[in-house]
Enzyme design. Structure first.
Site, short mmCIF file in Angstrom:
data_model
loop_
_atom_site.label_atom_id
_atom_site.label_comp_id
_atom_site.label_asym_id
_atom_site.label_seq_id
_atom_site.Cartn_x
_atom_site.Cartn_y
_atom_site.Cartn_z
N ASP A 92 0.82 -1.22 0.00
CA ASP A 92 0.00 0.00 0.00
C ASP A 92 0.86 1.27 0.00
OD1 ASP A 92 -2.30 -1.48 0.03
OD2 ASP A 92 -2.86 -1.04 2.10
N ASP A 240 -5.41 -8.35 14.42
CA ASP A 240 -4.92 -9.68 14.76
C ASP A 240 -5.59 -10.23 16.02
OD1 ASP A 240 -3.72 -7.71 16.29
OD2 ASP A 240 -1.67 -8.32 15.89
#
Length: 491
Positions: A92, A240
Site C-alpha cells: 500500500d 490480529d
C-alpha cells in the site's frame, strides 16, 4: 469527603491490580507445568507432494523503504518446494519504495519464485483490508504472515506447517526474537516486555486452554479458519487480536511454539515506540468493547477462560490504574500523615504490595528463560526489572489516552511504526524520513508529572514518611526518561 474519595479510588485501583497479578501468577503456574510436559513435533515429508500443502506468504507493506529489501531476501530463502509456495507482497506504499520493491520482485520472479506485487489505490481497512484482499486470490491452504521488520529463518515453514495435521488447529504462532535488543535502553526494555508476553503469557494461556492471540506476524493461519471466523475486519487497530478471539469463539485451536524464534527489529526512536504502543493499547481496548460481551455470554467458555480473557483484553487498561495510583499516592502520603487514626487502614492496604512480589517472580522466570540463571544474571535482572517498570509507568499518560480512546469509541487511522534497519550500536536513525518530529501535549504532561514526583520525593523528607519513596523515585525517573527522551529526540 475528598479524602475519603481519594482513599476509596486508591484502594480500588490497587485491588484490581492485585487481581491482575493473581491472573499472571496462574499463568506462571501453567508455564511451569508446560515446561514439564513433553511433546513430539509432527513432521511432514516435504519430498512427497501429497504431504506438502500449498502455502501463501503474505507481506503487508506501507512505506517500508529501509527494511523491505531485507524482508524479501529472507522470504526468498524459505526452504519450501517452489511449486507449493506463493508470495503476496501486499504493498500500500505511497512513496519511492513502491518502485524499488517492484524491481526487486521482478528479480525474484526471474529466479523462479511465484511472487506477486499487489497494490491498492484505496487503503480502506489498512492492514486488515490488504490481507483480506490478498486472501481473495490466495492459492494457499495456509497463510503465513510477516510484517516488514521480520526476518524468518529458512526452516520456518518446515517447523510450523506440520502442526496443521491436527484439523482443529487454526493458527500456529511463533515467538518473536529481537535483532537489536542491546541497541539502547529503550530497545532493552521493549525486549524485556515482549519476552514476558511471548514466554510466560502465551505459553501460560495456551497450556491452560485459554484464548491467546495471533500476534499480527510470524504466524500462520489455516485459510478456512480465517473465513469461518468472519475474515479480517478493519474496525479496530489490532485486527490480529480481533480475528484471534473470533476464531477461538468458533472453537478453533491455536498452537503456540515457544522454541521457534522469528527475529524482528525493535523501534529505536521513542516516537516510533510511542506509535506502536498507542496502536496496541488502543486496539486492545477496542477489542474489549467489541468482543468481551459476546465471550461473557457464551456458555461453552469456562469461567477461568473468561477471567483470563478479561485481563488479556484489558491488559492495556492497567496503565489507567497505574496512572491513577501514581497521582493519588502523593495526596495519600499527606492524608496518612495528617490522620493517624487511618494508620491501621494503610497498614492493611500495604498488603497489596504482594502484587509487586508476584510480578517480580513472573518476570524473573521469563528473564531466566532468555538470558539464563545465575547470581550475576539475577543482579542484572533486578536492575532491569525496576528500570522497566519505571519507564513503563512513564508511558502511562500516553498509553492511558490510547486506552480511553479505545473504550469510548474514538476512531483513528492505523498508525504505522517507522522501521529503521538498525544493525548495531552506534547506527544512527536520525535521517529516517518517516519520523515525525513534533512536541506533543503528552510530553508536556509527562514533564509536569516528572516535577510532581520530584515534589513527592521532597515530601517524603518533609514529613519523614519514606513508605512510598521507592515508588516515587521510579515514577520520577520514568516520567523524566520519557519526557526528556521525547524532547531531545526532536532536535
Amino acid at each position: 469527603m475528598i479524602e475519603t474519595a481519594v482513599i476509596i479510588l486508591y484502594t480500588l485501583a490497587l485491588a484490581v491490580i492485585f487481581l491482575y497479578s493473581l491472573a499472571q501468577l496462574n499463568l506462571l503456574l501453567n508455564y511451569l507445568k508446560a515446561k514439564k510436559s513433553t511433546e513430539n513435533a509432527p513432521l511432514f515429508d516435504f519430498s512427497k507432494p501429497e504431504e506438502t500443502p500449498v502455502i501463501t506468504v503474505q507481506l503487508p507493506l506501507y512505506n517500508e523503504m529501509y527494511v523491505v529489501e531485507r524482508l524479501l531476501e529472507s522470504i526468498a530463502k524459505l526452504d519450501y518446494p517452489k511449486d507449493k509456495l506463493e508470495i503476496q507482497v501486499l504493498d500500500d506504499s505511497t512513496d519511492a519504495s513502491l518502485e524499488t520493491t517492484r524491481k526487486q520482485i521482478n528479480q525474484l520472479q526471474d529466479q523462479g519464485l511465484d511472487i506477486k506485487h499487489i497494490t491498492r489505490t484505496d487503503r480502506s481497512g489498512f492492514k486488515a483490508g490488504a490481507l483480506k484482499e490478498g486472501l481473495l486470490i490466495a492459492k494457499g491452504e495456509y497463510i503465513a504472515i510477516f510484517d516488514s521488520d521480520f526476518v524468518p529463518n529458512p526452516d520456518w515453514l518446515q517447523k510450523t506447517v506440520p502442526y496443521f495435521k491436527d484439523e482443529k488447529i487454526g493458527v500456529v504462532q511463533t515467538r518473536w526474537a529481537h535483532l537489536n535488543r542491546n541497541y539502547s535502553l529503550l530497545t532493552k526494555i521493549q525486549a524485556f516486555a515482549l519476552d514476558f508476553h511471548f514466554v510466560l503469557e502465551q505459553v501460560g494461556r495456551n497450556f491452560g486452554h485459554h484464548f491467546i492471540n495471533f500476534n499480527g506476524t510470524a504466524g500462520i493461519w489455516r485459510k478456512t479458519c480465517i473465513l469461518d471466523a468472519g475474515n479480517w475486519q478493519g474496525d479496530t487497530l489490532t485486527e490480529d487480536l480481533d480475528l484471534s478471539y473470533r476464531a477461538q469463539l468458533k472453537k478453533w485451536d491455536f498452537k503456540y511454539l515457544i522454541d521457534v524464534e522469528t527475529p524482528a527489529e525493535l523501534p529505536v526512536a521513542i516516537s516510533a515506540a510511542r506509535s506502536q504502543q498507542f496502536r496496541w493499547n488502543k486496539g486492545a481496548a477496542e477489542n474489549f468493547q467489541k468482543l468481551y460481551g459476546r465471550l461473557l455470554k457464551d456458555p461453552t467458555v469456562s469461567f477461568k477462560t473468561k477471567f483470563h480473557s478479561f485481563f488479556h483484553l484489558l491488559n492495556s487498561s492497567m496503565f489507567l490504574l497505574v496512572l491513577l495510583v501514581a497521582i493519588l499516592s502523593v495526596p495519600i502520603l499527606y492524608i496518612k500523615n495528617n490522620n493517624p487514626a487511618y494508620s491501621w487502614y494503610f497498614n492493611v492496604i500495604a498488603a497489596f504490595a504482594v502484587s509487586t512480589i508476584i510480578f517480580f517472580g513472573c518476570y524473573w522466570v521469563t528473564y531466566k528463560k532468555i538470558h539464563g540463571g545465575g547470581f550475576k544474571n539475577f543482579l542484572r535482572y533486578i536492575g532491569m526489572f525496576f528500570t522497566f517498570f519505571s519507564i513503563a509507568m512513564g508511558f502511562s499518560v500516553h498509553n492511558s489516552l490510547a486506552v480511553l480512546e479505545g473504550h469510548f469509541g474514538k476512531k483513528s487511522e492505523f498508525i504505522r511504526t517507522p522501521k529503521f534497519n538498525i544493525k548495531k550500536k552506534g547506527d544512527s536513525y536520525k535521517a529516517n524520513i518517516y519520523l515525525k518530529k513534533h512536541l506533543s501535549l503528552n510530553t508536556i504532561v509527562e514533564s509536569l508529572l516528572f516535577l510532581y514526583f520530584g515534589f513527592a520525593i521532597y515530601s517524603a523528607f518533609a514529613i519523614q514518611d519514606f513508605g512510598l519513596m521507592l515508588f516515587h523515585l521510579m515514577l520520577f525517573f520514568g516520567f523524566g526518561f520519557v519526557a526528556f527522551k521525547s524532547i531531545f529526540s526532536q532536535a
